[in-house]
Structure formats: structure tokens, C-alpha cells
Design a protein around this motif. Structure first.
Motif, mmCIF file in Angstrom:
data_model
loop_
_atom_site.group_PDB
_atom_site.id
_atom_site.type_symbol
_atom_site.label_atom_id
_atom_site.label_comp_id
_atom_site.label_asym_id
_atom_site.label_seq_id
_atom_site.Cartn_x
_atom_site.Cartn_y
_atom_site.Cartn_z
ATOM 1 N N ILE A 88 13.747 -18.379 37.805
ATOM 2 C CA ILE A 88 13.684 -19.900 39.037
ATOM 3 C C ILE A 88 13.667 -19.191 39.471
ATOM 4 O O ILE A 88 12.838 -18.089 40.666
ATOM 5 C CB ILE A 88 15.189 -20.453 39.133
ATOM 6 C CG1 ILE A 88 14.802 -21.173 39.885
ATOM 7 C CG2 ILE A 88 15.928 -18.657 39.588
ATOM 8 C CD1 ILE A 88 16.270 -22.061 40.159
ATOM 9 N N PHE A 89 12.619 -19.678 40.623
ATOM 10 C CA PHE A 89 11.657 -19.343 41.936
ATOM 11 C C PHE A 89 12.094 -19.988 43.005
ATOM 12 O O PHE A 89 12.885 -21.353 42.647
ATOM 13 C CB PHE A 89 9.618 -19.859 41.723
ATOM 14 C CG PHE A 89 9.288 -19.412 40.762
ATOM 15 C CD1 PHE A 89 8.493 -17.526 41.278
ATOM 16 C CD2 PHE A 89 8.953 -18.853 39.480
ATOM 17 C CE1 PHE A 89 7.892 -17.189 40.748
ATOM 18 C CE2 PHE A 89 7.675 -18.813 38.596
ATOM 19 C CZ PHE A 89 7.498 -17.307 39.267
ATOM 20 N N VAL A 90 12.386 -19.237 43.923
ATOM 21 C CA VAL A 90 13.202 -19.480 45.149
ATOM 22 C C VAL A 90 12.628 -19.862 46.008
ATOM 23 O O VAL A 90 11.687 -18.689 47.084
ATOM 24 C CB VAL A 90 14.718 -18.525 45.490
ATOM 25 C CG1 VAL A 90 14.589 -19.374 47.159
ATOM 26 C CG2 VAL A 90 15.452 -18.826 44.595
ATOM 27 N N LEU A 91 11.507 -21.057 46.555
ATOM 28 C CA LEU A 91 11.188 -21.127 48.035
ATOM 29 C C LEU A 91 11.263 -20.772 48.776
ATOM 30 O O LEU A 91 12.461 -22.095 49.221
ATOM 31 C CB LEU A 91 9.907 -22.186 47.506
ATOM 32 C CG LEU A 91 9.345 -22.532 46.124
ATOM 33 C CD1 LEU A 91 8.657 -23.623 45.656
ATOM 34 C CD2 LEU A 91 8.473 -21.087 46.097
ATOM 35 N N ALA A 92 11.354 -20.505 49.926
ATOM 36 C CA ALA A 92 12.024 -20.519 51.530
ATOM 37 C C ALA A 92 11.513 -21.807 52.128
ATOM 38 O O ALA A 92 10.326 -22.130 51.512
ATOM 39 C CB ALA A 92 11.102 -18.267 51.671
ATOM 40 N N GLY A 93 11.953 -21.943 52.767
ATOM 41 C CA GLY A 93 11.909 -22.572 53.972
ATOM 42 C C GLY A 93 10.581 -23.053 55.223
ATOM 43 O O GLY A 93 10.392 -21.778 55.103
ATOM 44 N N THR A 94 10.925 -23.465 55.794
ATOM 45 C CA THR A 94 10.197 -23.570 56.898
ATOM 46 C C THR A 94 9.632 -22.411 57.636
ATOM 47 O O THR A 94 10.447 -21.795 57.785
ATOM 48 C CB THR A 94 9.486 -24.311 57.957
ATOM 49 O OG1 THR A 94 9.573 -26.064 57.081
ATOM 50 C CG2 THR A 94 8.557 -24.701 58.628
ATOM 51 N N GLY A 95 8.730 -21.901 57.927
ATOM 52 C CA GLY A 95 8.471 -20.109 58.417
ATOM 53 C C GLY A 95 9.117 -18.668 57.704
ATOM 54 O O GLY A 95 8.947 -17.640 58.641
ATOM 55 N N SER A 96 9.636 -19.255 56.787
ATOM 56 C CA SER A 96 10.696 -17.886 56.716
ATOM 57 C C SER A 96 10.130 -17.464 55.251
ATOM 58 O O SER A 96 9.344 -17.978 54.471
ATOM 59 C CB SER A 96 12.162 -19.094 55.886
ATOM 60 O OG SER A 96 13.186 -19.022 57.020
ATOM 61 N N ASP A 97 10.326 -15.763 55.518
ATOM 62 C CA ASP A 97 9.640 -15.251 54.194
ATOM 63 C C ASP A 97 10.818 -14.822 52.744
ATOM 64 O O ASP A 97 11.800 -15.382 53.039
ATOM 65 C CB ASP A 97 9.018 -13.527 54.698
ATOM 66 C CG ASP A 97 10.466 -13.035 55.461
ATOM 67 O OD1 ASP A 97 11.529 -12.981 55.017
ATOM 68 O OD2 ASP A 97 9.113 -11.995 56.228
ATOM 69 N N TYR A 98 10.336 -13.937 52.133
ATOM 70 C CA TYR A 98 11.708 -13.834 50.798
ATOM 71 C C TYR A 98 12.779 -12.979 51.226
ATOM 72 O O TYR A 98 13.906 -13.074 50.977
ATOM 73 C CB TYR A 98 10.505 -13.044 50.296
ATOM 74 C CG TYR A 98 10.181 -11.659 51.192
ATOM 75 C CD1 TYR A 98 11.547 -10.716 50.737
ATOM 76 C CD2 TYR A 98 9.491 -11.065 51.441
ATOM 77 C CE1 TYR A 98 10.759 -9.305 51.167
ATOM 78 C CE2 TYR A 98 8.901 -10.082 51.943
ATOM 79 C CZ TYR A 98 10.036 -9.320 52.078
ATOM 80 O OH TYR A 98 10.016 -8.003 52.420
#
Length: 427
Positions: A88-98
């Protein structure tokens, strides 16, 4: 006192039954600050085998030496003991990084559930804008997600020899939730992953409107005055143990929320901190886009920035500029020159989830969750989600913006859909 309060809150969160929705934080502002930075589900692994990888996506010559720290795209990967497993790919919220706390929490949840995980930074993070954005002026969903899709393919290529993937999945929270849906749309044509299921957590519908609303939280408290914003930020960061390690520290929602989540605050103060967390993203957008596109709004286009350039004067020039400033001063002129927009309305349309409305209506593999008291949605936005997703949407009675996404019942609902394709929730 702060430590005691935090322990009491966590005890209450973990001790409540999962058979009825008992999320205990009543007001949406406290939920956003406390809940979105607190794991509220027992049985989730504390440590998982995370490893960070780097990929050179852009020509290093195209990136000013002042941004040496982010010339390569970075992502984090956790591998199951057995090679054969879903990913699963987990996508960060606005402006956040990995590397954001909330991203790591999601990776821990899915790793515990048996998935390999890859975490991808937001298109509005410093990390992504510098290392992977093709235009460095994020905000147009289709443009942004073509860049993200490219980064995802390269990330998977980097680790594919270590795994044997049974199926691919994708999820994201906040802007990452909206991105997840757009990426699924792109993948229907590109077919690099053929995602089995897509899960959206608290996605914005109208990115521009949501951003302006968060900006207003801070301006209402500070009067929009730079000196007041700076004072609020400095007094908050002064509470960090050891202070900031360097002037390029990636300060965002995780940092702000962790500092203040044990405080007794008025609603106005809570909203101010939520607005401050977002304003730091807006500040980065204005600062980085101006320099990387040589737009000349805040800095001279001819300025030569080296590894040793003092960036403080450049940051000072941005002066805590808002998201509206970013769109008006940097975004619109840039896209007008590219013949991709002629007005603010054009940019609003291109940053709306409505651009893939027909796809969302007909794709059974996509589900979304949000809250009745969601901070970034209007009544019109919620009506849109209800109309489009129908029985593939859950609206929890409370939780603010992402404030309940680590609460046990929310986690159970998410895993039940991702694992089995069943979205079951009873209020």
C-alpha cells in the motif's frame, strides 16, 4: 501537568468500546490538534522496519545549491518478513513529507495488518517541490498527481526486487486522500499498479476554499499582522526541547500540534494554532515557488543561491504570505504564461475533486470517510461527497480534520474496506 493531561486523554481514548462510536473529543478543534497526532488503537506495532531511499528525479543542475538537502526525492519503505504480500502507498497530507508522524502512524497500522508500505510526500512539501515537482507550482490536481505517479513508479522500481506484491493499494489523508483518488484515475490508463482498492481519509473537495478557510483561522486571531504571527510562532517553537536544529527544519502540523496538544486552550487559540500549522505550508509554497520559478515576487530572479547562502532574508521577504497570496502572486501568473489558466476560477476548477466526478461515481474500489464537523468542508462539499459516493462514504459524527483517523473504530473501518472491500459502519 501537561504530561498528566496527555496520559489521561490517551487512557480515555484506548479504554472506550469499539461497538459504538464513542470518540471522546467533542469539539473539532481539539480533535484536530490532539487526535491527529495521537495513536488511539491498541495492538499496533510500535516499531516497524522503516528504511529511507533516495532517487534522483530532476537534473541536479536545475535545483539551486541552497536546496542541497532535498535534491533527491526521498521515500520510506517497510517490508514484511515474507516477500509475498500486498503493498500500500501511503500519501501524506497537505505540506507533510514521508517522515511525518501521521504518515508513520499509517505505515505502522498497515504494516501490522500485513502490508508492505511506501510513504510518499505531499506535492506541497519542501521535499517534493524541490526534488520531484516538474513545475514547482503545486495546486493543480492533475498536474501534481502526474508528478506523484512518476515518483511512485520510481519508488517501486527501487524496492521491487525485495518484494513479491500480490496486489497494490493506495490511501491518503487530507490532500493525500484527494490525491489517492486522482492517482487511481491516472492508473486506470497507465496501469502501472492496477490498484485493488483506494481509501480517502478526510479529503478536501475544493482545495482553494479549504486553504482560505484555514488561513482565516490565523488571521482572525492575529489580525493578519506579521509581528503577531511571528510572536505566536516563536513563543510556540521556544517550547521545543533543544530548540530547532537548523534554520531549514521542516516545521509543520506535527510539530505545532505536538507542542500544544496538552494545553488548555480557548476555541480561538485552537483555531489559531491550526491556522498557524497551515500558514507554514503556505509560507513554503510562496517561498519555494518564487525562487524555483524565478518569478521575482519576493526575491530577485538573478540571485545566485549557493549552499552557503543565508536564506533568512529570503524567508523574511515572504512575510508569512497566505495561500491566497500564493495563488494570486505566483500561481496565476505562472499558469497564465503556460497557457493553462486565465483566471483564479480556472485554478479553482483545476484544484477541485470535481475534475474526476464521473470516475468517482462509477468506481466501486474507492471509498471515503469524513466527519460531520470537518473543518475544511462546507455543507455544499459534504452534499457533493454524499451524492457522488453514496454507500461508499462514511460520515462520522465528530472528529474535526483527521482528528479521529487513529481512533480504533475508524482504523477498523479502514482496514475492513482495504482488506475486504466492505465499508461497514453503524452510527
Amino acid at each position: 501537568m501537561k504530561k498528566l493531561l496527555s496520559k489521561v486523554v490517551l487512557f480515555l481514548l484506548l479504554s472506550l468500546t469499539a461497538f459504538s462510536y464513542n470518540f471522546p473529543i467533542e469539539d473539532p478543534y481539539s480533535a484536530t490538534i490532539i487526535g491527529s497526532s495521537t495513536m488511539m488503537t491498541e495492538g499496533i506495532m510500535e516499531e516497524i522496519p522503516l528504511k529511507v531511499y533516495e532517487i534522483q528525479i530532476k537534473d541536479p543542475k536545475d535545483i539551486p545549491d541552497a536546496f542541497w538537502y532535498a535534491k533527491k526525492f526521498k521515500f520510506s519503505f517497510s517490508k514484511q518478513p515474507k516477500k509475498k504480500a500486498p503493498l500500500i502507498f501511503v500519501l501524506a497530507g497537505t505540506g507533510s513529507d514521508y517522515s511525518a508522524t501521521r504518515v508513520k502512524f499509517m505505515q505502522r497500522i498497515f504494516h501490522t495488518a500485513g502490508y508492505h508500505t511506501i510513504a510518499i510526500s505531499s506535492q506541497m512539501s519542501q521535499q517534493f517541490m524541490i526534488s520531484a515537482s516538474s513545475n514547482t507550482v503545486p495546486g493543480l490536481l492533475m498536474e501534481d498527481n502526474k508528478d506523484i505517479y512518476k515518483a511512485m513508479k520510481l519508488a517501486y522500481d527501487k524496492i521491487k526486487d525485495q518484494v513479491e506484491v500480490t496486489d497494490f493499494y493506495i490511501m491518503g489523508y487530507s490532500l493525500g486522500g484527494t490525491n489517492a483518488a486522482v492517482l487511481s484515475y491516472i492508473d486506470e490508463t497507465e496501469k502501472a499498479f492496477n490498484f485493488k482498492r483506494v481509501f480517502m481519509v478526510n479529503p478536501p473537495v475544493e482545495l482553494y476554499d479549504s486553504a482560505v478557510k484555514l488561513d482565516k483561522y490565523l488571521d482572525d486571531y492575529t489580525g493578519g499582522k506579521t509581528e503577531n504571527i511571528e510572536k505566536l510562532l516563536n513563543t510556540t517553537l521556544a517550547r521545543l526541547k533543544g530548540g530547532l536544529t537548523n534554520e531549514y527544519a521542516n516545521i509543520g502540523a506535527d510539530t505545532i500540534y505536538n507542542i500544544v496538544k496538552g494545553d488548555f486552550l480557548s476555541d480561538e487559540e485552537k483555531k489559531a494554532y491550526i491556522g498557524l500549522a497551515f500558514r507554514l505550508t503556505s509560507n513554503d509554497l510562496n517561498f519555494l515557488s518564487d525562487i524555483l520559478t524565478k518569478s521575482g515576487v519576493y526575491t530577485k530572479p538573478t540571485a545566485k543561491l549557493t549552499k552557503f547562502t543565508n536564506m533568512k532574508p529570503y524567508l523574511k521577504a515572504v512575510n508569512f504570505a497566505s495561500f491566497e497570496d500564493y495563488v494570486d502572486k505566483v500561481g496565476l501568473p505562472y499558469y497564465q504564461k503556460q497557457n493553462k489558466a486565465s483566471s483564479i476560477d480556472d485554478l479553482k476548477k483545476a484544484s477541485s475533486l470535481r475534475i474526476i466526478e464521473d470516475y468517482l461515481r462509477t468506481s466501486p474500489k474507492i471509498a471515503a470517510v469524513t466527519n460531520a464537523d470537518e473543518l475544511i468542508l462546507s455543507e455544499k462539499d459534504i452534499a457533493f461527497l454524499k451524492d457522488v459516493f453514496k454507500d461508499r462514504l462514511v460520515i462520522y459524527p465528530r472528529g474535526g480534520h483527521c482528528g479521529n483517523m487513529f481512533y480504533k473504530e475508524n482504523v477498523d473501518v479502514m482496514l475492513n474496506f482495504v482488506n475486504k472491500g466492505v465499508l461497514k459502519y453503524e452510527d
